[in-house]
Design a protein around this motif. Structure first.
Motif, short mmCIF file in Angstrom:
data_model
loop_
_atom_site.label_atom_id
_atom_site.label_comp_id
_atom_site.label_asym_id
_atom_site.label_seq_id
_atom_site.Cartn_x
_atom_site.Cartn_y
_atom_site.Cartn_z
N LEU A 144 -6.75 2.20 5.83
CA LEU A 144 -8.20 2.40 5.72
C LEU A 144 -9.03 1.53 6.68
O LEU A 144 -10.23 1.44 6.54
N ILE B 7 0.84 -1.20 0.00
CA ILE B 7 0.00 0.00 0.00
C ILE B 7 0.87 1.25 0.00
O ILE B 7 0.52 2.27 -0.60
N LEU C 287 -7.19 -4.37 2.55
CA LEU C 287 -7.48 -2.98 2.87
C LEU C 287 -8.67 -2.91 3.80
O LEU C 287 -9.67 -3.62 3.62
N TYR D 64 -11.23 1.98 -0.45
CA TYR D 64 -10.03 2.13 -1.27
C TYR D 64 -10.40 2.48 -2.71
O TYR D 64 -9.74 3.29 -3.36
N ASN E 6 -11.16 -2.89 -8.59
CA ASN E 6 -10.11 -1.97 -8.21
C ASN E 6 -9.12 -1.76 -9.35
O ASN E 6 -8.56 -0.67 -9.50
N GLY F 157 -6.90 7.06 6.23
CA GLY F 157 -6.52 5.68 5.97
C GLY F 157 -5.22 5.32 6.66
O GLY F 157 -5.08 4.25 7.24
N THR G 259 -3.12 -4.60 -7.47
CA THR G 259 -4.43 -4.94 -6.96
C THR G 259 -4.77 -6.40 -7.23
O THR G 259 -4.34 -6.99 -8.22
#
Lengths: 545, 936
Positions: free
Chosen positions: B879, A14, A83, B745, A151, B868, A146
């Protein structure tokens, strides 16, 4: 490994997205701050220099991060980053494996070089270059990392929207005109992409790539039909991004009109399309006769061959160097796609090897052509006689090296990549077609570049001309040298690079392992997809994070 | 040590010469080059003893083992022979060139490239790996390209260099493929290992392909018919280069390769049917054409082609005897042809001309050079007591064993021709009357530095001519190494046993002499122009025409495909998609529809009019699409109907978003359109039909797919969102929790897209000259509006802002959220701008040409990112949200979620982006006013 290092590697995927994005935003805020005063009253030089240093240091950290991730991925582990702490397939997961890492590192190398080149003279010819550049970089990284197909769409949009803006950077009527076409074509592709995603969600009820791979074999006929339609649509979208025939027509005009550092960065852009085909169509759906049984993939080999030939035809016909390089980009896409179309780990590995080196070569060519053009005054990069270059030896040698690699002259990586492709196509039914195409493309590229090179470097007038500022900076030579070093390194260490690409292909093909790692946390929730009946489902309460 | 032999010139040689060239001058650079070459020769000769004893020296290191491309070197007698030749002649050429080059010729460039070539050539002969050999092979092509183009300001040099590069380079590309295939067939790319199991490879079904590709490479490189034409044009190179590359070494690379792989190819019928006729044709053609060349170097070039053909013929016989003759002639030819080229260079250097019609009678001016040239030419003609005689005799003997009587006949004809052109070379240059008009009318002998190499070579020609047995042990060993088998005992002697070959020799000598005498009668030969005779049928012209044709075809294809029509590209996208969907996907025959509740009358009552409205708007668009304002309005109607549909299908969030988006985007479109013509340009009817067909196909397909989607029984992960929204996400509005938490996201990415879109448009506008252009048009939309509207907005703005706050706050639990709230705020501000005029409004918010809103956009994204990133502090992924419902005194339960902060980022970005998009319009208005004022 210490705790801090563990945490760093955990969050590295990330970070590689948020860092360039955040850095871009910070640069934007800084740029906005420094222009609080009306132009002229402040010291624009100082603020420009500050912005450049900030931009460079941000890029250095992204480059470092990409290197770390590649180093980590080389050990073979698949890292999953959920996430929001929502388990895949419910939340979005980033997945970093060798395939992603390879593309991240490639992007980082090309982007850093392009950025330094831009600092040499291009960045101040428009607003917000540095923020947009970092955001585009973040978009590229996001697309490569991803593990969720929606996404992927989002990050396609991020990198495209930034590229629209960058394409017009430096302005000029030509750039505005091609940028409009570029936007329209890509928005059309985005619409198709969305359509495909809707069908996919209808078929699978989920958008996680590992989940798609894992569940395809068990699909009922009707969802299978929807998935196949989606696969066909996505193949069109990815082929368009990759610039495969007949959907490459947007590229030559756009790339040759873009400012050189942007064009160099764009060398990576077509690779996003190829990456997506490898990741989604090959790894997830197993190619032509894979789990999905999609026949669309079978068209890839003829498409790749036609792309290679049309690309090199354009290069042969081009009257400016930048158009020639743009068409060679198309040809290199065709060549890489040949490997993808073979749909074996060896083919993919060869395609990846070829792709990596051709991206670096094309970026190098775009940069060196900009320098050449700047030293030829009004004539620019037109392939016609002109006064001699100011710096013929250095530029000539670089051009010779890059051109030789593009042609596939040994021992440069372009040659090695083609050998890998030839070798991978042995025993494939299309072997003779592949061999003939690769030989023909190599030969025609040689003819095209020999004509251009001889005219540009040797067919000179004795007249003296003024060198344009963008051709007269030591800074501009640094990224060129850096990319030359990369090409040389890929020659000397071709074996480790190929081992990496081969391992990446094998790892990507092993969807069982991929699904096991990605979907690990969701095992308590099986089955993941359930019929929707409009009532609130009852589950055991879970602890708040 | 073998590695050192290559690396010395490759790295040290090139670097030292490039460095010295600019600083130390010509002689010093040449000395450096010579020193490097001598070192390499020394290094090579340290290995000679075991090789002479019949062994071989090998070195290996891994490079790209996955391809089979490794740094494998091996020196046996064949390699040693060639390597010594390369280095020894290289030394002579280096010496010679240091006197030959002029004061304006850059020595660094010359010697560095020469060193590069030397290294590459050594690499070819020392490589024990087919792919490594290919690597060096192409390197020689590149070096040759640079050396031929050394005088790049001359057009023939450029053309010759380009042509040589293309022919030999393409040959190299094909050879690479052939080498790869050969290695794949044999299971290894190591030459010594491959050669060891020759016969097994010949039986492989792919062997003919590999053979043809390798042959193609060898034939192009060694200038064999029909690829011979590049060699005469390469004579534009400085003469030392011609002597070295284009006669003694590089052009022999193809022959070397065939010798090296001889055990693999020998006995293959295909090999013999290709190599023998090609060699024979080259031999004859080259020899005959050489007679008629008026250019000194042109004559020598065609003579070289002919001799290469001779050697190819011998190799093409596929016998051990053939190999022996080939090796012997390679040796002899290298000696006399290098000497002849250097002599030609001396003549050129001293007279400034190479035209045999003008350079006559040089014996008086250049007695020594003349003597050496005569010796070398005698060797070339194959006159007894000179080394060429021996190989010619053996050649004749070998041709007599050939399968076809045409072989010895053509061999005799070619030998006669070679006698004729040798005579001509000597006669025309050194005798035949007085010199014609020369650029340099006072020729004299050059420095001994230039003459010495020629003298040495001439001496060797004589030595091996008189005492041929000296070469016996060498040739035997080399031929044995090439053939991979013991060779029959070789007796090199001046007088062989009598036989047909002696007769052939006599016929050739006499015939050649008579032919030349006849041709030279009344200087007939000087008036003959063979280039005009061949005209456009000559290889060079055919090749040029071929390349031109390819370029024209490529241009035609490109013109036809890349028309620049955007419509065509978009049409291609849709057509490709439609074709793939319809022709690669098997469509199901029947649908298994899930049991769905039947629509009630009341739903139909609402749905039907809505459906009609959409159908009407879409239909009306067909007619009024050219009218831009109407088109925008009709699209807006469709959007609004979608919003209603969303509301009816229990998706209030979507409905609200859709309405807000429709309002804002329609107003913005109107503003933008006010700068454009009112109507789109008309399209011809036929093209509209095509467009209609694509559009209908696309529309129907998408419609049918939507139907399939709806009737497919669906399972999905959505149950998880319903189940987890409150306990996990802390919100009752599942849609909002999805947006800001489950898939926050994605939202993060999308607000970036929105922000960057605005930034891009803004950056585009404020840098462009187009800005000034389009602002010259006025737009009533940008003027301040009636007082009533201004009053209304004054009242409305606080209300709208309040509504945004309300929507934002309740978003997590009720329909609403940051995105919708942002759009409402933006719509309100938009309305204010409309009412008060954009310029005034922008001044009012201190937009500073948009910089302020650019900052707002940045701040919005930064807030979302920071929210986040805050999760990291708690050791959670990016996040990860936190939420709680603390009980506060007086206020009671307060629902708090970190996601709300993220939503704030969304809100700020949306507002900032919308306002940023409006600043160009304000600036446009202001510029417009300024233009007017300036106009007054």
């Amino acid at each position: 490994m210490s705790d801090a290092a563990t945490a760093l590697f955990t969050h590295l995927p990330i970070l590689l997205i948020v860092w360039p994005l955040g850095w871009g935003v910070l640069l934007l805020l800084g740029a906005a701050r420094s222009s609080d005063h009306p132009p002229g009253s402040d010291h624009p030089e100082t603020s420009l220099r500050r912005e450049r240093w900030l931009s460079l240091s941000g890029a250095a950290i992204t480059l470092l991060g990409a290197s770390l991730l590649s180093w980590d991925a080389a050990h073979g582990a698949i890292r999953v980053y959920t996430l929001g702490d929502w388990p895949a397939p419910f939340g979005i997961a980033l997945v970093s494996d060798r395939l992603s890492a390879l593309f991240l590192l490639l992007t980082a190398l090309v982007a850093s070089s392009a950025l330094v080149f831009a600092i040499g003279s291009w960045d101040h010819r428009g607003r917000a270059f540095h923020p947009l550049f970092h955001i585009q970089w973040a978009g590229l990284n996001g697309a490569f990392l991803t593990g969720d197909i929606f996404n992927l769409f989002v990050f396609f949009e991020v990198l495209l929207i930034a590229s629209y803006a960058l394409l017009t950077h430096g302005l000029g009527a030509a750039r505005l005109r091609v940028a409009f076409g570029y936007v329209v074509v890509n928005l059309t592709a985005s619409a198709l992409f969305l359509l495909g995603l809707a069908l996919l969600y209808g078929a699978y009820g989920s958008l996680n790539l590992a989940d798609l791979a894992h569940r395809t074999a068990a699909l009922e006929p009707q969802p299978l039909f929807l998935a196949r339609v989606a696969a066909a649509l996505l193949l069109v979208v990815f082929a368009l991004k990759a610039a495969a025939a007949p959907l490459y027509l947007w590229l030559p005009a756009a790339y040759s009109a873009a400012s050189p550092p942007v064009a160099a960065l764009f060398a990576v852009m077509t690779k996003v399309g190829i990456y997506a085909i490898i990741r989604v169509h090959w790894a997830v759906w197993g190619g032509e006769w894979g789990v999905l049984g999609s026949a669309a993939f079978g068209l890839l080999l003829p498409t790749a061959i036609v792309t290679g030939l049309l690309g090199v035809a354009g290069a042969l016909a081009a009257r400016t160097l930048s158009r020639q390089i743009a068409f060679l980009t198309v040809a290199s896409v065709g060549t890489s796609l040949i490997g993808v179309a073979l749909a074996t780990p060896k083919g993919i590995a060869a395609a990846l090897f070829y792709l990596v080196q051709s991206t670096v070569t094309v970026a190098l060519l775009f940069l060196v052509v900009a320098l050449i053009a700047a030293q030829r005054g009004e004539i620019g990069d037109a392939i016609q006689p002109a006064p001699a270059l100011r710096d013929p030896v250095a530029l000539g040698l670089v051009m010779l090296l890059a051109a030789a690699s593009a042609i596939g002259i040994p021992p440069l990586p372009g040659f090695l990549g083609k050998l890998y492709l030839l070798e991978a196509s042995l025993d494939h039914p299309g072997q003779s077609a592949v061999w003939l195409t690769l030989i023909a493309v190599g030969a025609l590229t040689l003819i095209a570049l020999a004509r251009a090179g001889v005219t540009i470097f040797w067919h000179t007038h004795p007249k003296r001309i003024t060198v344009w500022p963008s051709g007269d900076s030591r800074v501009l030579m640094q990224p060129v040298v850096a990319l030359v070093v990369v090409v040389a390194a890929m020659t000397l260490w071709a074996e480790p690079l190929y081992r990496f690409t081969y391992a990446a292909a094998v790892q990507a093909a092993d969807q069982t392992a991929y699904a096991r790692v990605v979907l690990e946390q969701a095992h308590g929730y099986a089955p993941w997809t359930r019929p929707y009946d409009g009532t609130l489902p009852q589950t055991e309460p879970r602890e708040a994070p | 040590m073998l590695t050192l032999v290559i690396v010395l010139p490759l790295l040290l040689g090139t670097a030292a010469c490039a460095w010295a060239g600019a600083r130390l001058g010509r002689r010093a650079t040449a000395a450096l080059a010579a020193a490097v070459a001598a070192l390499a020769l020394g290094a090579l000769l340290t290995q000679a003893a075991p090789i002479w004893a019949g062994g071989a020296v090998a070195e290996a290191a891994q490079w790209v083992p996955s391809l089979g491309l490794n740094w494998q070197l091996r020196a046996d007698a064949l390699s040693l022979f060639f390597a010594t030749l390369i280095l020894a002649i290289g030394l002579l050429v280096i010496t010679y060139a240091s006197y030959y080059l002029g004061p304006t010729d850059p020595p660094g460039k010359f010697y560095a490239t020469l060193m590069l070539f030397m290294a590459a050539m050594l690499g070819i002969v020392l490589a024990d790996n087919l792919l490594l050999l290919v690597v060096f092979w192409e390197l020689t092509s590149l070096a040759s390209f640079l050396l031929v183009g050394y005088w790049s300001e001359q057009s023939p040099a450029r053309r010759g260099a380009r042509q040589a590069l293309i022919v030999t380079g393409v040959g190299g590309v094909v050879l690479a493929a052939g080498a790869l295939l050969l290695g794949e067939i044999g299971g290894t790319h190591q030459i010594s290992a491959l050669v060891a199991h020759g016969k097994a490879i010949q039986n492989h079904p792919l062997f003919p392909w590999a053979l043809v590709m390798v042959l193609f490479g060898a034939l192009t490189k060694s200038a064999q018919f029909p690829f011979h034409f590049w060699l005469p044009d390469a004579m534009a190179a400085p003469t030392p280069v011609s002597a070295y590359l284009h006669s003694a070494t590089m052009v022999k690379a193809g022959l070397f390769l065939l010798l090296r792989l001889h055990p693999l190819f020998a006995g293959s019928a295909l090999f013999e049917t290709v190599a023998l006729p090609v060699g024979l044709a080259t031999l004859t053609l080259g020899a005959v054409v050489a007679i008629f060349k008026h250019d000194l170097k042109g004559l020598l070039a065609y003579s070289t082609i002919s001799h290469l053909g001779l050697i190819m013929t011998m190799i093409g016989l596929g016998t051990v005897e053939g190999v022996v003759v080939a090796v012997l002639h390679i040796f002899n030819h290298a000696l006399f042809k290098a000497a002849l080229f250097m002599s030609a260079g001396i003549v050129d250097h001293e007279t400034g001309s190479r035209d045999l019609r003008h350079v006559n009678g040089m014996m008086r001016y250049l007695p020594w050079s003349g003597l050496f040239a005569i010796i070398a030419a005698a060797a070339m003609a194959g006159i007894p007591f000179f080394n060429g005689f021996l190989s010619k005799e053996l050649f004749f003997t070998a041709t007599l064993t050939a399968p076809h009587p045409l072989v010895p006949i053509l061999a005799t004809v070619a030998a006669a021709a070679s006698v004729a052109y040798s005579f001509r070379f000597i006669h025309d240059t050194f005798f035949n009357g007085e010199p014609g008009p020369l650029p340099n009318p006072h020729p004299h002998e050059p420095a001994w530095g230039m003459r010495a190499p020629v003298a040495l070579l001439a001496f060797l020609c004589l030595l091996f001519g008189v005492m041929p047995w000296l070469a016996e042990p060498l040739i035997t060993r080399v031929a044995a190494a090439a053939a991979g088998a013991p060779v029959p005992e070789l007796h090199l002697a001046l007088w062989h046993h009598p036989g047909l070959h002696v007769a052939m020799s006599a016929v050739a000598l006499a015939g050649g002499g008579i032919a030349y005498a006849l041709l030279m009668t009344n200087r007939f030969l000087h008036r003959l122009d063979i280039d005009r005779l061949f005209g456009r049928r000559a290889g060079r012209w055919l090749f040029a025409a071929l390349v031109a044709r390819m370029v024209r075809t490529a241009a035609w294809i490109t013109r036809r495909t890349e028309t620049g029509s955007l419509t065509m590209i978009v049409a291609l996208v849709w057509v490709s998609a439609l074709a793939l969907v319809h022709f690669t996907v098997p469509w199901p025959q029947t649908a298994s529809t899930p049991a769905a509740p039947q629509p009630t009358f009341s739903t139909l009552l609402v749905a039907f009019p809505l459906w009609l409205l959409v159908a009407f708007s879409a239909g009306a668009l067909l007619f009024w699409h050219a009218h831009r304002t109407v088109a925008v309005l009709l699209t807006g109607v469709i959007g609004l109907v979608s919003a209603v549909a969303f509301a009816l299908l229990s998706a209030p969030d979507l409905a609200m978003t859709q309405i807000a988006v429709e309002v804002v985007s329609t107003v913005m479109l109107f503003l933008a359109l006010s700068f454009l013509p009112k109507r789109t340009p008309a399209i011809p009817f036929q093209r509209r039909l095509v467009h209609a067909a694509i559009a209908v196909a696309a529309g129907v397909t998408v419609g049918v797919l939507a139907w399939w989607l709806l009737v497919t029984p669906r399972e999905s992960i959505s149950w998880y969102f319903l189940a987890e929204a409150l306990p996990g996400g802390g919100g009752r509005n599942v849609v909002n929790v999805i947006l800001v938490d489950f898939r926050g996201y994605d939202t993060f990415g999308e607000i970036t897209v929105l922000g960057v879109a605005a930034l891009g448009a803004w950056a585009l506008f404020f840098g462009t000259s187009r800005a000034q252009h389009c602002t010259r048009q006025t737009s009533q939309w940008l003027e301040p509006h009636p007082h009533l509207l201004r009053v209304a907005t004054t009242v409305m703005l606080p209300a709208a802002l309040l509504l945004s706050v309300y929507l934002f706050l309740r978003g997590h639990n009720q329909p609403g959220g940051g995105f919708i709230a942002g759009l409402v705020t933006a719509a309100a501000l938009l309305l204010v701008s409309l009412a008060h005029g954009f310029a005034a409004a922008n001044q009012w918010v201190r937009a500073q040409d948009g910089w302020r809103f650019a900052r707002t956009v940045g701040a919005g994204i930064a807030i979302a990112a920071a929210t986040g990133a805050a999760a990291w502090a708690f050791g959670r992924p990016f996040l990860t949200s936190a939420h709680g419902h603390p009980q506060l005194p007086l206020l009671g339960e307060l629902p708090l979620a970190s996601a709300a902060l993220f939503d704030l980022g969304v809100y700020v970005t949306v507002v900032g982006a919308t306002l940023l998009l409006l600043t160009p319009l304000a600036a446009a208005r202001r510029n417009d006013r300024e233009t007017k004022e300036n106009g007054r």
